[in-house]
Design a protein around this motif. Structure first.
Motif, PDB file in Angstrom:
ATOM      1  N   MET A 147      27.845  55.229  13.381  1.00 20.45           N
ATOM      2  CA  MET A 147      28.049  53.684  12.885  1.00 20.45           C
ATOM      3  C   MET A 147      28.614  53.689  10.906  1.00 20.45           C
ATOM      4  O   MET A 147      29.159  53.056  10.596  1.00 20.45           O
ATOM      5  N   ASP A 148      28.065  54.677   9.905  1.00 16.66           N
ATOM      6  CA  ASP A 148      28.350  54.237   8.833  1.00 16.66           C
ATOM      7  C   ASP A 148      29.498  54.929   8.648  1.00 16.66           C
ATOM      8  O   ASP A 148      30.591  54.551   7.384  1.00 16.66           O
ATOM      9  N   LEU A 149      29.992  54.949   9.425  1.00 21.21           N
ATOM     10  CA  LEU A 149      31.720  55.930   9.225  1.00 21.21           C
ATOM     11  C   LEU A 149      32.445  55.318  10.292  1.00 21.21           C
ATOM     12  O   LEU A 149      33.584  54.816  10.481  1.00 21.21           O
ATOM     13  N   SER A 150      31.800  54.185  11.164  1.00 21.28           N
ATOM     14  CA  SER A 150      32.545  53.533  11.935  1.00 21.28           C
ATOM     15  C   SER A 150      33.883  53.089  11.568  1.00 21.28           C
ATOM     16  O   SER A 150      34.693  53.335  12.368  1.00 21.28           O
ATOM     17  N   ILE A 151      33.784  52.372  10.636  1.00 16.75           N
ATOM     18  CA  ILE A 151      35.084  51.506   9.752  1.00 16.75           C
ATOM     19  C   ILE A 151      35.745  52.915  10.023  1.00 16.75           C
ATOM     20  O   ILE A 151      37.048  52.242   9.961  1.00 16.75           O
ATOM     21  N   LEU A 152      35.929  53.793   9.728  1.00 13.80           N
ATOM     22  CA  LEU A 152      37.047  55.330   9.821  1.00 13.80           C
ATOM     23  C   LEU A 152      37.895  54.674  11.346  1.00 13.80           C
ATOM     24  O   LEU A 152      39.152  55.096  11.229  1.00 13.80           O
ATOM     25  N   GLY A 153      37.252  54.482  12.346  1.00 13.91           N
ATOM     26  CA  GLY A 153      38.166  54.280  13.227  1.00 13.91           C
ATOM     27  C   GLY A 153      38.460  52.909  13.956  1.00 13.91           C
ATOM     28  O   GLY A 153      38.964  52.886  15.193  1.00 13.91           O
ATOM     29  N   THR A 154      38.302  52.260  12.889  1.00 13.01           N
ATOM     30  CA  THR A 154      38.774  50.712  13.199  1.00 13.01           C
ATOM     31  C   THR A 154      39.994  50.858  13.302  1.00 13.01           C
ATOM     32  O   THR A 154      40.868  51.606  12.916  1.00 13.01           O
ATOM     33  N   PRO A 155      40.998  49.387  13.696  1.00 10.59           N
ATOM     34  CA  PRO A 155      42.224  49.527  13.635  1.00 10.59           C
ATOM     35  C   PRO A 155      43.095  49.191  12.428  1.00 10.59           C
ATOM     36  O   PRO A 155      42.018  48.754  10.963  1.00 10.59           O
ATOM     37  N   TRP A 156      43.670  49.789  12.845  1.00  7.38           N
ATOM     38  CA  TRP A 156      44.745  50.213  11.185  1.00  7.38           C
ATOM     39  C   TRP A 156      44.241  48.856   9.921  1.00  7.38           C
ATOM     40  O   TRP A 156      44.153  49.195   9.056  1.00  7.38           O
ATOM     41  N   HIS A 157      45.016  48.210  10.389  1.00  7.70           N
ATOM     42  CA  HIS A 157      44.693  46.604   9.530  1.00  7.70           C
ATOM     43  C   HIS A 157      43.347  46.440   9.132  1.00  7.70           C
ATOM     44  O   HIS A 157      43.558  45.778   7.672  1.00  7.70           O
ATOM     45  N   GLU A 158      42.329  47.131   9.718  1.00  8.64           N
ATOM     46  CA  GLU A 158      40.615  46.821   9.265  1.00  8.64           C
ATOM     47  C   GLU A 158      40.551  48.011   8.218  1.00  8.64           C
ATOM     48  O   GLU A 158      39.715  47.445   7.259  1.00  8.64           O
TER      49      GLU A 158
END
Length: 223
Positions: A147-158
């Motif tokens: 969960m803490d690393l989930s930001i890494l797998g967001t769409p490129w603009h995010e």
């Protein structure tokens, strides 16, 4: 309408619910004070990424996987406190956050529960499972770290917004030094056989996360 105060209020209500689920000796006013303290820490002006929006994003993820957790309330409390202390210039934020959480929760939770929260927060320093042997704790910890690393797998603009926010938190670091340090961190992530420990996150985010990291490294090298 500003969504952040509304989100903060919802996070505070959830915090009280998760804490109450583990403790029968805490009053609503005490839970509110604990939450207000957490919110004040995450609302500090030097934070651009590790702020209340980060908590909100984590609990979007939490809602998606909580049915797979064995101790969801413990994981929730660890998430609330995992970045409660955050100073970019220091390397002991996880330790200080874990100690902060332990001290805050000890009057209301049993010692093993506090120790569990402490250990979970400490694992966010490396995002590795270490030597855990209890299968339930292994599974729950893996979900929390993912969960803490989930930001890494967001769409490129995010992801771009995330990367820019991290740079803002390190604004006092000269560009050349930041570029070197950040590239080392990202390269170390890419060197892992897999970024995500659970199949749930691996299947959904691994490819996008690796593409994002490679793209950020490329941008850093061309600054």
């Amino acid at each position: 309408m500003n969504e952040l105060p509304l989100a903060a209020a919802a996070l505070g209500e959830q915090f009280a619910l998760y804490l109450s689920a583990l403790s029968n000796n805490i009053e609503p006013a005490q839970a509110r004070l604990l939450w207000q303290d957490i919110a004040a820490q995450y609302g500090a002006t030097q934070r651009a990424y590790h702020d209340l929006n980060h908590l909100r994003q984590l609990f979007v993820q939490f809602e998606q996987v909580k049915h797979d957790l064995h101790a969801p309330s413990i994981i929730a409390l660890a998430l609330y406190y995992h970045d409660v202390i955050y100073e970019p210039s220091r390397s002991d934020n996880e330790l200080r956050s874990a100690e902060y959480a332990f001290a805050a929760l000890r009057p209301y939770l049993r010692l093993p529960q506090c120790q569990h929260v402490y250990a979970l927060i400490m694992m966010t320093a490396t995002h590795q499972l270490g030597e855990l042997s209890d299968p339930d704790k292994v599974s729950d910890t893996a979900y929390m770290l993912d969960m803490d690393l989930s930001i890494l797998g967001t769409p490129w603009h995010e992801y771009q917004q995330y990367a820019q926010a991290v740079r803002q938190e390190y604004h006092q670091v000269p560009l050349a030094d930041y570029r070197l340090g950040r590239t080392q961190v990202l390269t170390a992530l890419l060197s892992r056989s897999r970024l995500y420990l659970t199949d749930y996150y691996y299947q959904r985010l691994e490819i996008q996360a690796r593409d994002n990291i490679k793209r950020e490294i490329s941008l850093l090298l061309n600054l």
